[in-house]
Design an enzyme around this catalytic site. Structure first.
Site, mmCIF file in Angstrom:
data_model
loop_
_atom_site.group_PDB
_atom_site.id
_atom_site.type_symbol
_atom_site.label_atom_id
_atom_site.label_comp_id
_atom_site.label_asym_id
_atom_site.label_seq_id
_atom_site.Cartn_x
_atom_site.Cartn_y
_atom_site.Cartn_z
ATOM 1 C CD GLU A 1 -2.864 -1.210 2.370
ATOM 2 O OE1 GLU A 1 -2.788 -0.325 3.233
ATOM 3 O OE2 GLU A 1 -3.709 -2.112 2.401
ATOM 4 C CD GLU B 1 -4.311 -8.330 1.600
ATOM 5 O OE1 GLU B 1 -5.231 -7.661 2.087
ATOM 6 O OE2 GLU B 1 -3.108 -8.025 1.723
HETATM 7 C C1 XIL Z 1 -6.228 -6.957 8.226
HETATM 8 C C2 XIL Z 1 -6.505 -8.168 9.127
HETATM 9 O O1 XIL Z 1 -7.341 -9.055 8.420
HETATM 10 C C3 XIL Z 1 -7.163 -7.710 10.402
HETATM 11 O O2 XIL Z 1 -7.275 -8.818 11.318
HETATM 12 C C4 XIL Z 1 -6.344 -6.605 11.058
HETATM 13 O O3 XIL Z 1 -7.022 -6.112 12.196
HETATM 14 C C5 XIL Z 1 -6.109 -5.461 10.086
HETATM 15 O O4 XIL Z 1 -5.482 -5.966 8.911
HETATM 16 N N1 XIL Z 1 -4.850 -5.163 3.666
HETATM 17 C C6 XIL Z 1 -3.823 -5.941 4.128
HETATM 18 C C7 XIL Z 1 -4.064 -6.863 5.276
HETATM 19 O O5 XIL Z 1 -2.747 -5.963 3.505
HETATM 20 O O6 XIL Z 1 -2.916 -7.032 6.079
HETATM 21 C C8 XIL Z 1 -5.211 -6.392 6.145
HETATM 22 O O7 XIL Z 1 -5.460 -7.394 7.125
HETATM 23 C C9 XIL Z 1 -6.426 -6.123 5.286
HETATM 24 C C10 XIL Z 1 -6.148 -5.034 4.283
#
Ligand code: XIL
Length: 383
Positions: free
Chosen positions: A163, A268
């Site tokens: 990001e 994701e």
């Molecule tokens: C999220 C997790 O799923 C949560 O448990 C945590 O509280 C916050 O982060 N983008 C990413 C991930 O790269 O690491 C994030 O994961 C979701 C958004």
């Protein structure tokens, strides 16, 4: 006497039948059928994975662990490798959960992902307070070097930077950018590569369907490639919803990124079925929509998901996977962000306390229609 022993036999037989029946029944409450395994159908196309949380890693949620082991050939730690957990205070590392995570992957011969080395979110307090370039530089170097070296030859792929771009394609003014300057991304990739020359290195971000943001990432990849800095893939987060982004937009991401000579990864994937506040898109984890907490309009499926939406979710997943199959030569991994609905981060993001249904397994660990749709699609493709 004879009669008594006959009776005893009958009781024994009854017990055996009853016990095995209830044992089978118990097993049925969790997902057991390994014949309906996603990896069986998709492994020849791309790695197929899931993010696993701390409960799964520590063996506190064995039902989910079983799903992971039977369905997927790749794992990503949902939180356990993030900076705030790995290095909570300066130079003091805690590898307990991360070591267990890696062992699960090794035992099951899985493609093991490291998420994430450099990200502005989920940083420990001390990192957020750093003000000098040299102090930041020291921590930056030592964190990447220590973590990657520890898992050298074990963690196969790293989300090196997460990001780093704004939606307009400019670099986000994160603490790393502000103190180290705009070449911190290249530096992170070089450090990761030096620590484990064989590791597969990924840049990961959301909203890549937005042309300007994708443009920024494309410029960065081209720049790195022209300097000979190793980057193997671009990770598309894919926190999407039932209608958004469009299939055309997703296809354009695949085409544009693969043209750069790097792989595309869907790192994701989850599909929210809930209303999107302010037409929110993307996955900026720091956005705050607390004013919507408890608002029933924002949480319409509190009791259960209507059949019509269940069907829409299955169709959405199927359409997306048709596209992935079409471009499987350009895609090296598809990872779901979680295993079952109850534990999805989307129950609490972007509004806390909602009931969402974004994954392939329901709150009772049962395969959903979306899972069956993907199995069907995979089996046709494997004919
Ligand atoms: C999220 C997790 O799923 C949560 O448990 C945590 O509280 C916050 O982060 N983008 C990413 C991930 O790269 O690491 C994030 O994961 C979701 C958004």
């Amino acid at each position: 006497m004879k009669k008594k022993s006959n009776n005893l036999n009958l009781i024994l037989i009854f017990c055996i039948v009853f016990c095995s029946f209830s044992f089978a029944n118990n097993l049925n409450t969790s997902f057991i059928d390994s014949t309906d395994s996603l990896k069986k159908y998709y492994i020849s196309l791309f790695n197929i994975g899931a993010a696993i949380n701390k409960d799964i890693i520590l063996g506190l949620d064995m039902e989910s662990k079983h799903i992971v082991e039977s369905q997927f050939n790749s794992i990503t730690p949902e939180n356990s490798l993030k900076w705030m957990f790995i290095q909570p205070s300066p130079n003091s590392f805690n590898f307990k959960a991360a070591d267990k995570y890696v062992n699960i992957g090794l035992i099951n011969n899985m493609h093991i992902v490291g998420h994430v080395l450099v990200w502005h979110s989920q940083l420990p307090d001390f990192m957020q307070k750093i003000e000098s370039k040299s102090e930041m530089n020291n921590h930056f170097e030592s964190h990447i070097n220590t973590v990657v070296s520890r898992y050298k030859g074990k963690i196969d792929a790293w989300d090196v930077v997460n990001e780093a771009f704004n939606d307009d394609g400019s670099l986000r003014e994160s603490i790393f950018y502000n103190l180290l300057g705009n070449n911190y991304i290249e530096k992170a990739f070089k450090l990761a590569h030096d620590a484990d020359p064989k590791a597969y290195l990924i840049y990961n971000d959301y909203n890549l369907y937005k042309t300007k943001k994708r443009g920024g990432v494309i410029r960065m990849v081209k720049g790195m490639k022209s300097k000979g800095i190793k980057i193997d893939g671009v990770g598309v987060q894919a926190h999407w919803s039932l209608n958004h982004p469009s299939l055309d937009e997703i296809e354009q991401i695949i085409l544009d990124i693969s043209k750069l000579g790097v792989d595309v990864l869907f790192t994701e994937l989850d599909i929210s079925v809930l209303p999107n506040p302010w037409e929110l898109v993307g996955a900026e984890v720091n956005q705050n929509f607390s004013k919507f907490e408890g608002d029933p309009k924002m949480n319409p499926y509190k009791e259960k998901l209507p059949k019509s939406i269940q069907n829409k979710l299955a169709k959405r997943y199927k359409d997306i996977f048709k596209l992935f199959i079409k471009h499987s030569d350009k895609i090296s991994r598809v990872t779901f962000w979680g295993v079952m609905d109850k534990h999805s981060w989307l129950n609490d993001w972007p509004i806390k306390g909602r009931i969402n249904y974004p994954l392939l397994f329901d709150r009772k660990y049962q395969a959903k229609k979306a899972h069956k749709a993907l199995i069907e699609l995979g089996s046709i493709n494997n004919d």
